[in-house]
Design a protein around this motif. Structure first.
Motif, short mmCIF file in Angstrom:
data_model
loop_
_atom_site.label_atom_id
_atom_site.label_comp_id
_atom_site.label_asym_id
_atom_site.label_seq_id
_atom_site.Cartn_x
_atom_site.Cartn_y
_atom_site.Cartn_z
N LEU A 108 -8.34 65.68 52.83
CA LEU A 108 -7.70 64.45 53.32
C LEU A 108 -6.83 64.82 54.51
O LEU A 108 -6.08 65.80 54.45
CB LEU A 108 -6.85 63.82 52.22
N ILE A 109 -6.92 64.04 55.56
CA ILE A 109 -6.06 64.25 56.73
C ILE A 109 -5.34 62.94 57.00
O ILE A 109 -5.94 61.86 56.99
CB ILE A 109 -6.87 64.75 57.95
N ARG A 110 -4.05 63.04 57.20
CA ARG A 110 -3.23 61.84 57.41
C ARG A 110 -3.23 61.47 58.88
O ARG A 110 -3.51 62.30 59.76
CB ARG A 110 -1.81 62.08 56.92
N SER A 111 -2.88 60.23 59.15
CA SER A 111 -2.95 59.72 60.52
C SER A 111 -2.00 60.44 61.47
O SER A 111 -2.21 60.43 62.68
CB SER A 111 -2.67 58.22 60.54
N ASN A 112 -0.96 61.08 60.92
CA ASN A 112 -0.03 61.81 61.79
C ASN A 112 -0.36 63.30 61.89
O ASN A 112 0.40 64.08 62.46
CB ASN A 112 1.41 61.64 61.30
N GLU A 113 -1.50 63.70 61.34
CA GLU A 113 -1.95 65.08 61.43
C GLU A 113 -3.10 65.17 62.41
O GLU A 113 -3.88 64.21 62.57
CB GLU A 113 -2.39 65.59 60.05
N ARG A 114 -3.26 66.31 63.03
CA ARG A 114 -4.32 66.48 64.04
C ARG A 114 -5.39 67.45 63.55
O ARG A 114 -6.55 67.37 63.98
CB ARG A 114 -3.73 66.99 65.34
N GLU A 115 -4.99 68.38 62.68
CA GLU A 115 -5.96 69.37 62.22
C GLU A 115 -5.56 69.84 60.83
O GLU A 115 -4.37 69.93 60.51
CB GLU A 115 -5.99 70.55 63.19
N LYS A 116 -6.59 70.15 60.03
CA LYS A 116 -6.32 70.65 58.69
C LYS A 116 -7.43 71.62 58.30
O LYS A 116 -8.59 71.43 58.67
CB LYS A 116 -6.26 69.49 57.69
N HIS A 117 -7.05 72.64 57.55
CA HIS A 117 -8.00 73.66 57.14
C HIS A 117 -8.02 73.75 55.61
O HIS A 117 -6.99 73.57 54.95
CB HIS A 117 -7.62 75.02 57.70
N ARG A 154 -13.47 77.32 54.27
CA ARG A 154 -14.38 77.32 55.42
C ARG A 154 -14.44 75.97 56.12
O ARG A 154 -15.25 75.77 57.04
CB ARG A 154 -15.79 77.70 54.94
N LEU A 155 -13.62 75.04 55.70
CA LEU A 155 -13.62 73.71 56.29
C LEU A 155 -12.47 73.54 57.27
O LEU A 155 -11.36 73.99 57.03
CB LEU A 155 -13.47 72.64 55.20
N ARG A 156 -12.81 72.88 58.38
CA ARG A 156 -11.77 72.52 59.35
C ARG A 156 -12.00 71.07 59.75
O ARG A 156 -13.09 70.70 60.16
CB ARG A 156 -11.84 73.42 60.57
N VAL A 157 -10.97 70.26 59.60
CA VAL A 157 -11.07 68.85 59.95
C VAL A 157 -10.10 68.56 61.08
O VAL A 157 -8.95 69.03 61.06
CB VAL A 157 -10.73 67.96 58.74
N THR A 158 -10.56 67.80 62.04
CA THR A 158 -9.68 67.34 63.12
C THR A 158 -9.65 65.82 63.11
O THR A 158 -10.58 65.16 62.63
CB THR A 158 -10.14 67.83 64.49
N LEU A 159 -8.58 65.27 63.62
CA LEU A 159 -8.43 63.82 63.71
C LEU A 159 -7.83 63.48 65.06
O LEU A 159 -6.79 64.04 65.45
CB LEU A 159 -7.52 63.31 62.59
N THR A 189 -6.61 60.13 66.65
CA THR A 189 -6.40 58.70 66.42
C THR A 189 -6.55 57.89 67.71
O THR A 189 -6.85 56.70 67.65
CB THR A 189 -5.02 58.45 65.80
N SER A 190 -6.35 58.54 68.86
CA SER A 190 -6.51 57.80 70.12
C SER A 190 -7.97 57.46 70.35
O SER A 190 -8.30 56.42 70.93
CB SER A 190 -5.96 58.61 71.29
N LYS A 191 -8.86 58.33 69.89
CA LYS A 191 -10.30 58.07 70.03
C LYS A 191 -10.89 57.51 68.74
O LYS A 191 -12.09 57.24 68.68
CB LYS A 191 -11.02 59.37 70.39
N LYS A 192 -10.07 57.38 67.71
CA LYS A 192 -10.54 56.90 66.41
C LYS A 192 -11.75 57.72 65.95
O LYS A 192 -12.83 57.18 65.67
CB LYS A 192 -10.87 55.42 66.45
N SER A 193 -11.54 59.03 65.91
CA SER A 193 -12.64 59.90 65.51
C SER A 193 -12.11 61.11 64.76
O SER A 193 -10.95 61.51 64.91
CB SER A 193 -13.45 60.34 66.73
N SER A 194 -13.00 61.69 63.95
CA SER A 194 -12.68 62.88 63.19
C SER A 194 -13.91 63.77 63.19
O SER A 194 -15.04 63.29 63.35
CB SER A 194 -12.31 62.50 61.75
#
Lengths: 114, 114
Positions: free
Chosen positions: A48-57, A60-65, A67-72
């Motif tokens: 889970l990544i929150r709207s005020n976060e940009r990256e989370k690990h 072996r998983l890395r998620v980016t968010l 919000t300006s582009k509404k994409s992850s």
């Protein structure tokens, strides 16, 4: 209506390669979650990544968010055959009281070839 | 995390009959959710089940077709009524975790209507 839209719809890679899946959404969100589903079974929560976060690990998983582009994006590094599954992003909408819902994208089918 | 179980795991039913799916959570939760996943598709929210009040249905889903019970904070049932082959889907229940916005899912009930 579908909030999250993943691309690609299907991805086939060799074991050991990295896999990147993208998700776009339309409205403001509180959180974005990624799930894995093996062959029509239940969903396994990945991250889970929150709207005020940009990256989370997580492992072996890395998620980016973005919000300006509404994409992850979800990156799986050093993929394994066991990673073969469908991956879904889901955005949550909370409009007060008991009005809460999770909206899923169409999913990416990842095949990791041994 | 929340541990969620569902019964039955799968069933094959005749047209015109009804099936009740049970969902049990290992902790008390205010909200439980029921989703449908049609073959090859993503998940669509059917309704939100709150303990002590009527379920809230999403557009396209009605109580007469999908009656829901929520007798206590750990249990819910979804009935698929007067089934047709178009109801063949995986039905999943979910509930939020205790300390985060993460939503956890049961293993799903695979329904085939002949």
């Amino acid at each position: 209506s579908q909030q999250g839209e993943e691309d690609p719809q299907a991805l086939s890679i060799q074991e050991g390669e990295n896999a990147t899946m993208n998700c776009s959404y339309k409205t403001s969100i509180n959180n974005l979650q990624w799930y894995r589903q093996n062959s029509g079974r239940g969903l396994v929560h990945l991250i889970l990544i929150r709207s005020n976060e940009r990256e989370k690990h997580s492992g072996r998983l890395r998620v980016t968010l973005d919000t300006s582009k509404k994409s992850s994006s979800l990156l799986i590094t050093a993929s394994r055959a066991a990673d073969t599954a469908s991956y879904f992003c889901a955005t949550d909408e909370w409009s007060g009281g008991s009005n809460y819902k999770l909206t899923f994208g169409k999913g990416t089918l990842l095949t990791v070839n041994p | 995390s929340a541990v969620i179980s569902q019964k039955p795991s799968r069933d094959i039913c005749q047209r015109g009959t009804s099936l009740t799916i049970q969902c049990q959570v290992d902790s008390q939760v205010t909200m439980m959710f029921w989703y449908r996943q049609q073959p090859g598709q993503s998940l669509t929210l059917i309704a939100t089940a709150n303990q002590g009040s009527e379920a809230t249905y999403e557009s396209g889903f009605v109580i007469d077709k999908f009656p829901i019970s929520r007798p206590n904070l750990t249990f819910s049932t979804l009935t698929v009524s007067n089934m047709s082959p178009e109801d063949s889907s995986i039905y999943l229940c979910s509930a939020p975790g205790l300390i985060s916005d993460t939503q956890y899912f049961g293993p799903g009930t695979r329904l085939t209507v002949l």
